[in-house]
Design a protein around this motif. Structure first.
Motif, PDB file in Angstrom:
ATOM      1  N   PHE A  10      13.675  56.547  48.722  1.00  0.00           N
ATOM      2  CA  PHE A  10      12.816  55.436  49.128  1.00  0.00           C
ATOM      3  C   PHE A  10      13.628  54.172  49.406  1.00  0.00           C
ATOM      4  CE2 PHE A  10      10.227  58.242  46.451  1.00  0.00           C
ATOM      5  CZ  PHE A  10       9.190  58.520  47.331  1.00  0.00           C
ATOM      6  N   ILE A  11      14.670  53.942  48.600  1.00  0.00           N
ATOM      7  CA  ILE A  11      15.505  52.755  48.812  1.00  0.00           C
ATOM      8  C   ILE A  11      16.237  52.838  50.149  1.00  0.00           C
ATOM      9  CG2 ILE A  11      17.517  51.487  47.960  1.00  0.00           C
ATOM     10  CD1 ILE A  11      16.663  52.346  45.117  1.00  0.00           C
ATOM     11  N   VAL A  12      16.894  53.992  50.391  1.00  0.00           N
ATOM     12  CA  VAL A  12      17.659  54.155  51.634  1.00  0.00           C
ATOM     13  C   VAL A  12      16.729  54.136  52.843  1.00  0.00           C
ATOM     14  CG1 VAL A  12      19.156  55.704  52.953  1.00  0.00           C
ATOM     15  CG2 VAL A  12      19.513  55.409  50.497  1.00  0.00           C
ATOM     16  N   ALA A  13      15.600  54.853  52.767  1.00  0.00           N
ATOM     17  CA  ALA A  13      14.666  54.896  53.888  1.00  0.00           C
ATOM     18  C   ALA A  13      14.105  53.517  54.188  1.00  0.00           C
ATOM     19  CB  ALA A  13      13.526  55.875  53.586  1.00  0.00           C
ATOM     20  N   LEU A  14      13.762  52.756  53.141  1.00  0.00           N
ATOM     21  CA  LEU A  14      13.213  51.407  53.346  1.00  0.00           C
ATOM     22  C   LEU A  14      14.249  50.485  53.974  1.00  0.00           C
ATOM     23  CD1 LEU A  14      10.862  49.433  52.960  1.00  0.00           C
ATOM     24  CD2 LEU A  14      11.778  48.921  50.670  1.00  0.00           C
ATOM     25  N   LEU A  15      15.497  50.571  53.502  1.00  0.00           N
ATOM     26  CA  LEU A  15      16.555  49.736  54.075  1.00  0.00           C
ATOM     27  C   LEU A  15      16.767  50.059  55.556  1.00  0.00           C
ATOM     28  CD1 LEU A  15      19.235  49.767  51.208  1.00  0.00           C
ATOM     29  CD2 LEU A  15      17.836  47.835  51.954  1.00  0.00           C
ATOM     30  N   ILE A  16      16.737  51.351  55.902  1.00  0.00           N
ATOM     31  CA  ILE A  16      16.919  51.743  57.307  1.00  0.00           C
ATOM     32  C   ILE A  16      15.766  51.241  58.165  1.00  0.00           C
ATOM     33  CG2 ILE A  16      16.932  53.734  58.880  1.00  0.00           C
ATOM     34  CD1 ILE A  16      18.582  55.236  56.824  1.00  0.00           C
ATOM     35  N   LEU A  17      14.550  51.380  57.694  1.00  0.00           N
ATOM     36  CA  LEU A  17      13.383  50.950  58.466  1.00  0.00           C
ATOM     37  C   LEU A  17      13.367  49.435  58.652  1.00  0.00           C
ATOM     38  CD1 LEU A  17      10.629  53.283  56.945  1.00  0.00           C
ATOM     39  CD2 LEU A  17      11.757  53.498  59.166  1.00  0.00           C
ATOM     40  N   VAL A  18      13.712  48.689  57.600  1.00  0.00           N
ATOM     41  CA  VAL A  18      13.771  47.227  57.730  1.00  0.00           C
ATOM     42  C   VAL A  18      14.879  46.823  58.694  1.00  0.00           C
ATOM     43  CG1 VAL A  18      14.288  45.085  56.492  1.00  0.00           C
ATOM     44  CG2 VAL A  18      12.766  46.779  55.462  1.00  0.00           C
ATOM     45  N   PHE A  19      16.042  47.466  58.565  1.00  0.00           N
ATOM     46  CA  PHE A  19      17.165  47.172  59.462  1.00  0.00           C
ATOM     47  C   PHE A  19      16.803  47.485  60.911  1.00  0.00           C
ATOM     48  CE2 PHE A  19      21.211  48.940  61.365  1.00  0.00           C
ATOM     49  CZ  PHE A  19      21.759  47.697  61.660  1.00  0.00           C
ATOM     50  N   THR A  20      16.099  48.596  61.131  1.00  0.00           N
ATOM     51  CA  THR A  20      15.678  48.968  62.479  1.00  0.00           C
ATOM     52  C   THR A  20      14.743  47.913  63.068  1.00  0.00           C
ATOM     53  OG1 THR A  20      15.846  51.324  61.956  1.00  0.00           O
ATOM     54  CG2 THR A  20      14.515  50.728  63.866  1.00  0.00           C
ATOM     55  N   ALA A 313      17.373  58.834  59.781  1.00  0.00           N
ATOM     56  CA  ALA A 313      18.794  58.547  60.005  1.00  0.00           C
ATOM     57  C   ALA A 313      19.066  58.181  61.461  1.00  0.00           C
ATOM     58  CB  ALA A 313      19.636  59.752  59.600  1.00  0.00           C
ATOM     59  N   LEU A 314      18.401  58.863  62.398  1.00  0.00           N
ATOM     60  CA  LEU A 314      18.578  58.544  63.820  1.00  0.00           C
ATOM     61  C   LEU A 314      18.089  57.137  64.142  1.00  0.00           C
ATOM     62  CD1 LEU A 314      17.581  61.893  65.588  1.00  0.00           C
ATOM     63  CD2 LEU A 314      19.838  60.820  65.561  1.00  0.00           C
ATOM     64  N   LEU A 315      16.978  56.727  63.504  1.00  0.00           N
ATOM     65  CA  LEU A 315      16.493  55.354  63.689  1.00  0.00           C
ATOM     66  C   LEU A 315      17.561  54.351  63.259  1.00  0.00           C
ATOM     67  CD1 LEU A 315      12.779  55.542  62.463  1.00  0.00           C
ATOM     68  CD2 LEU A 315      13.549  55.038  64.778  1.00  0.00           C
ATOM     69  N   GLY A 316      18.197  54.623  62.132  1.00  0.00           N
ATOM     70  CA  GLY A 316      19.262  53.739  61.666  1.00  0.00           C
ATOM     71  C   GLY A 316      20.440  53.703  62.616  1.00  0.00           C
ATOM     72  N   GLN A 317      20.784  54.853  63.204  1.00  0.00           N
ATOM     73  CA  GLN A 317      21.896  54.898  64.150  1.00  0.00           C
ATOM     74  C   GLN A 317      21.580  54.097  65.408  1.00  0.00           C
ATOM     75  OE1 GLN A 317      23.284  58.855  65.069  1.00  0.00           O
ATOM     76  NE2 GLN A 317      24.383  58.172  66.893  1.00  0.00           N
ATOM     77  N   ILE A 318      20.372  54.250  65.925  1.00  0.00           N
ATOM     78  CA  ILE A 318      19.953  53.487  67.111  1.00  0.00           C
ATOM     79  C   ILE A 318      19.969  51.993  66.812  1.00  0.00           C
ATOM     80  CG2 ILE A 318      18.030  53.028  68.669  1.00  0.00           C
ATOM     81  CD1 ILE A 318      17.215  55.982  68.297  1.00  0.00           C
ATOM     82  N   ALA A 319      19.453  51.620  65.629  1.00  0.00           N
ATOM     83  CA  ALA A 319      19.417  50.210  65.235  1.00  0.00           C
ATOM     84  C   ALA A 319      20.822  49.630  65.155  1.00  0.00           C
ATOM     85  CB  ALA A 319      18.710  50.072  63.893  1.00  0.00           C
ATOM     86  N   LEU A 320      21.774  50.412  64.624  1.00  0.00           N
ATOM     87  CA  LEU A 320      23.151  49.942  64.516  1.00  0.00           C
ATOM     88  C   LEU A 320      23.769  49.709  65.898  1.00  0.00           C
ATOM     89  CD1 LEU A 320      25.450  49.316  62.528  1.00  0.00           C
ATOM     90  CD2 LEU A 320      26.165  51.692  62.722  1.00  0.00           C
ATOM     91  N   CYS A 321      23.458  50.574  66.857  1.00  0.00           N
ATOM     92  CA  CYS A 321      23.968  50.405  68.228  1.00  0.00           C
ATOM     93  C   CYS A 321      23.467  49.097  68.835  1.00  0.00           C
ATOM     94  CB  CYS A 321      23.534  51.585  69.095  1.00  0.00           C
ATOM     95  SG  CYS A 321      24.359  53.145  68.720  1.00  0.00           S
ATOM     96  N   PHE A 322      22.176  48.831  68.702  1.00  0.00           N
ATOM     97  CA  PHE A 322      21.621  47.600  69.257  1.00  0.00           C
ATOM     98  C   PHE A 322      22.165  46.374  68.527  1.00  0.00           C
ATOM     99  CE2 PHE A 322      18.190  50.379  70.957  1.00  0.00           C
ATOM    100  CZ  PHE A 322      18.266  49.971  72.284  1.00  0.00           C
ATOM    101  N   ALA A 323      22.317  46.475  67.201  1.00  0.00           N
ATOM    102  CA  ALA A 323      22.806  45.341  66.420  1.00  0.00           C
ATOM    103  C   ALA A 323      24.233  44.969  66.813  1.00  0.00           C
ATOM    104  CB  ALA A 323      22.737  45.672  64.929  1.00  0.00           C
ATOM    105  N   GLY A 444      26.182  60.101  55.938  1.00  0.00           N
ATOM    106  CA  GLY A 444      26.017  59.455  54.644  1.00  0.00           C
ATOM    107  C   GLY A 444      24.577  59.314  54.203  1.00  0.00           C
ATOM    108  N   ALA A 445      23.795  58.528  54.939  1.00  0.00           N
ATOM    109  CA  ALA A 445      22.430  58.213  54.507  1.00  0.00           C
ATOM    110  C   ALA A 445      21.531  59.442  54.464  1.00  0.00           C
ATOM    111  CB  ALA A 445      21.834  57.160  55.445  1.00  0.00           C
ATOM    112  N   SER A 446      21.607  60.314  55.499  1.00  0.00           N
ATOM    113  CA  SER A 446      20.716  61.474  55.539  1.00  0.00           C
ATOM    114  C   SER A 446      20.990  62.418  54.369  1.00  0.00           C
ATOM    115  CB  SER A 446      20.859  62.216  56.872  1.00  0.00           C
ATOM    116  OG  SER A 446      22.161  62.776  57.001  1.00  0.00           O
TER     117      SER A 446
END
Length: 470
Positions: A10-20, A313-323, A444-446
């Motif tokens: 839940f912690i990792v998923a929430l961090l990824i969703l907020v970051f996205t 995890a893919l959402l986090g990867q896409i978010a990192l590319c845009f960031a 890592g995250a997945s």
């Protein structure tokens, strides 16, 4: 398998969703009628000429019939390029026509451009460069250029108040080679020829500032910060350091650009129509969303719970590319996004999907060979890691080579030409960032999330991981 705490998912998923969310939409505030950007999002990305159009301008030296020398034109070209690189505009084309005394430049519109006025767009590039030599090296801000080097901007304190020399005090600058008397190795330096008035001012300054720094500034950007080793009483001095031939030549060109005896005038200018246009970009966005939804459905249907984790995890990867493109991170400047840059993101996302497919397939195979759930997950991770590592590392090496060869400043630009520089660099950059994101999110995250979620009793059914229904 070493268990991971249940809350980790839940912690990792929430961090990824907020970051996205933040990387896509940014964080903005309102101060009266003005919008304040606290964190940049996808809307702050500067699109390249091939997507958003731009400006084409031709500059000529205002010499009233006197032909400019090749060195003078190269110096003018260097300062225009310096200004674009400092603004992190990587998608530019810059040419010099020595026969006609023309400097031709093409660069994209700013993303928030509304007036599309080519005159105002080229004003900051064509303004006469202001070269100054200042006491000390105090600065207000530090940024990073497209090659990852620090850029110091806006003099402050004593450096802002104490101007020792101006561009008019420097007659010429030249890169030269010399033999180091101590080591016997070949070194490079930049020699300066000063005017009579400049020589006197510099002699007084070097006598007062022995052992201290005299920094060199182009407009509000520090381009060098040498230390005074001795009093310089004549009209010639040299700047030494651990220069390469290209670095010494580049510094000499920048100094000469600030000491040009003419200013640049705009011979003509025009707008460049985008190849795709806003409607085509919208179509690409729609196609990307549809494609991502289809990938998500396939991952869920075929791989079930690991597929669901892979989607996050893919959402986090896409978010990192845009960031990494928009300027989300304060230590990474935003830069121009081109069509090849978008292609780099798409390719890296494909590799992210591939990484998760390999891992999920290995886990499914271990479950079908009657391994325990924990044993299957552990073995699946171990068996898939090196296949993912090899594929991503080789791609990252290619991306780095593209960036080094086709970057804004590199040793092979003169072979391949300026027209390919920014677009290929953009492809290499987004491909590299996407693959780094694949390691962080897809490896890592997945894996953290999957190990965590497998600890819940309701998620211990092997069918959820690709096993046969029982």
């Amino acid at each position: 398998m070493k268990r991971v705490g249940k809350p980790v998912f839940f912690i990792v998923a929430l961090l990824i969703l907020v970051f996205t969310y933040v990387s896509l939409f940014g964080v903005h505030g309102q101060n009266g009628d003005n919008t304040i950007t606290y964190i940049k999002g996808a809307s702050d990305i500067r699109w390249g000429i091939d997507i958003n159009g731009g400006v084409e301008a031709t500059f000529s030296p205002d010499t009233e019939g006197v032909k400019a020398t090749e060195d003078q034109l190269n110096s003018a070209r260097a300062i225009i390029e310096l200004r674009m690189v400092n603004q992190n505009i990587t998608d530019y084309e810059l040419y010099v026509d020595y026969n006609q005394d023309h400097i031709i430049v093409r660069f994209p519109w700013k993303n928030d451009e509304t007036s599309f006025d080519p005159e105002s767009a080229i004003e900051e590039l064509s303004a006469t460069a202001m070269l100054t030599f200042r006491e000390g090296n105090e600065y207000a801000t530090q940024e990073t250029d497209a090659d990852g080097n620090p850029v110091y901007k806006t003099p402050t304190g004593t450096t802002a108040d104490s101007v020792i020399l101006e561009g008019s005090d420097v007659t010429s600058a030249e890169a030269q080679m010399y033999q180091d008397p101590t080591t016997g190795t070949t070194q490079y330096e930049v020699t300066l020829q000063l005017s009579e008035d400049g020589a006197q001012k510099f002699a007084d300054a070097t006598e007062r500032l022995q052992g201290q720094i005299i920094s060199i500034w182009m407009d509000d950007t520090m381009i060098s910060a040498p230390t005074v080793n001795s009093v310089i009483s004549d009209d010639r001095c040299s700047i030494t350091g651990d220069f390469t031939a290209a670095e010494a030549s580049d510094l000499a060109n920048k100094i000469n650009a600030g000491a040009l005896p003419f200013k640049l005038v705009t011979t003509n200018f025009s707008t460049v129509s985008p190849t795709l246009g806003a409607s085509a970009l919208s179509a690409m966005e729609l196609a990307g969303i549809i494609g991502f939804i289809l990938v998500c459905l396939i991952m869920l249907i075929v791989y079930r719970l690991p597929g669901f984790v892979a989607i996050i995890a893919l959402l986090g990867q896409i978010a990192l590319c845009f960031a990494a493109v928009s300027g989300f991170f304060p230590f990474i400047n935003s830069f121009t996004m081109t069509l090849p840059g978008i292609a780099g993101i798409i390719l890296s996302i494909g590799m992210g999907v591939d990484a998760n497919v390999i891992t999920s397939t290995r886990i499914k195979e271990e479950i079908n060979s009657d391994k325990t759930l924990d044993g299957a997950i552990q073995k699946g991770f171990a068996n898939s890691f090196w296949a993912i590592f090899d594929g991503n590392i080789t791609t990252m090496m290619v991306a780095l080579i593209l960036m080094m060869v086709f970057g804004p400043t590199n040793i092979l630009s003169w072979i391949f030409g300026a027209s390919t520089t920014g677009s290929v660099y953009s492809f290499g950059y987004t491909l590299l960032v996407g693959n780094i994101g694949n390691f962080i999110m897809g490896v890592g995250a997945s894996r953290l999330m999957l190990k965590s979620v497998s600890g819940f009793k309701c998620f211990r059914n092997k069918w959820l991981y690709g096993g046969a229904a029982k």
